[in-house]
Design a protein around this motif. Structure first.
Motif, PDB file in Angstrom:
ATOM      1  N   LEU A 144       0.832  -1.203   0.000  1.00  0.00           N
ATOM      2  CA  LEU A 144       0.000   0.000   0.000  1.00  0.00           C
ATOM      3  C   LEU A 144       0.870   1.257   0.000  1.00  0.00           C
ATOM      4  N   ILE A 145       1.867   1.292   0.863  1.00  0.00           N
ATOM      5  CA  ILE A 145       2.759   2.462   0.927  1.00  0.00           C
ATOM      6  C   ILE A 145       3.521   2.617  -0.377  1.00  0.00           C
ATOM      7  N   GLY A 146       4.002   1.483  -0.936  1.00  0.00           N
ATOM      8  CA  GLY A 146       4.705   1.550  -2.212  1.00  0.00           C
ATOM      9  C   GLY A 146       3.827   2.093  -3.316  1.00  0.00           C
ATOM     10  N   GLU A 147       2.588   1.654  -3.347  1.00  0.00           N
ATOM     11  CA  GLU A 147       1.663   2.139  -4.375  1.00  0.00           C
ATOM     12  C   GLU A 147       1.279   3.598  -4.142  1.00  0.00           C
ATOM     13  N   LEU A 148       1.132   3.998  -2.881  1.00  0.00           N
ATOM     14  CA  LEU A 148       0.804   5.405  -2.603  1.00  0.00           C
ATOM     15  C   LEU A 148       1.953   6.323  -3.009  1.00  0.00           C
ATOM     16  N   ILE A 149       3.177   5.856  -2.836  1.00  0.00           N
ATOM     17  CA  ILE A 149       4.323   6.665  -3.277  1.00  0.00           C
ATOM     18  C   ILE A 149       4.324   6.769  -4.802  1.00  0.00           C
TER      19      ILE A 149
END
Length: 165
Positions: free
Chosen positions: A111-116
């Protein structure tokens, strides 16, 4: 000498099961090396057909380990950032004191990777879910194969245990 080889083979089988969950260690391939070491003893006859078939299976699982999470991520619209986040989240979750961190970590990492990578939260959640599903599927397959290899090891061990000890 045979007892030492049997102990090394057993340790490799255990490492193979652990490696099913750790991205650093190729689980089924490690278990296969355990089967190979076990067949190197003087007591257990070398069965090349068995070793070649199990090696092909271990190699195929190792290759699929890279393809399955990518397929899950791609199917749900994810990116390479989601896959990298999944791996980082797994490592963080593995060493975190939070119960279930090994399951929660990959999802939040993706999720964090995709949000970045993306600004849209809904797409990031969907891609993180796909990456997580791919990771879980891949881990499950590796674990099952490592357990099957352990079962094969144990069946041969009990078959020849009288000659080993």
């Amino acid at each position: 000498m045979d007892i030492i080889l049997v102990i090394v083979a057993a340790l490799l089988m255990i490492l193979g099961i652990i490696g099913s969950f750790l991205p650093i260690l190729p689980g089924p391939l490690t278990s296969w090396v355990g089967l190979l070491v076990f067949h190197l003893t003087d007591v257990v006859p070398m069965n090349w057909t068995f070793l070649i078939i199990t090696f092909i299976i271990a190699l195929a699982i190792w290759i699929l380990d890279y393809i399955i999470p990518a397929m899950g991520t791609k199917r749900y619209g994810g990116s390479k950032a989601g896959m990298i986040g999944t791996t980082i989240g797994l490592l963080v979750g593995l060493f975190s004191p939070i119960p279930g961190g090994i399951i929660i970590g990959p999802f939040f990492g993706a999720l964090i990777g995709e949000l970045i990578y993306k600004s849209d939260f809904d797409k990031a959640v969907k891609a993180a879910f796909g990456s997580f599903i791919g990771f879980i599927a891949s881990t499950f397959i590796k674990f099952v194969v490592a357990i099957i290899f352990l079962g094969l090891f144990l069946s041969k061990f009990f078959e020849y245990s009288g000659a080993i000890f």
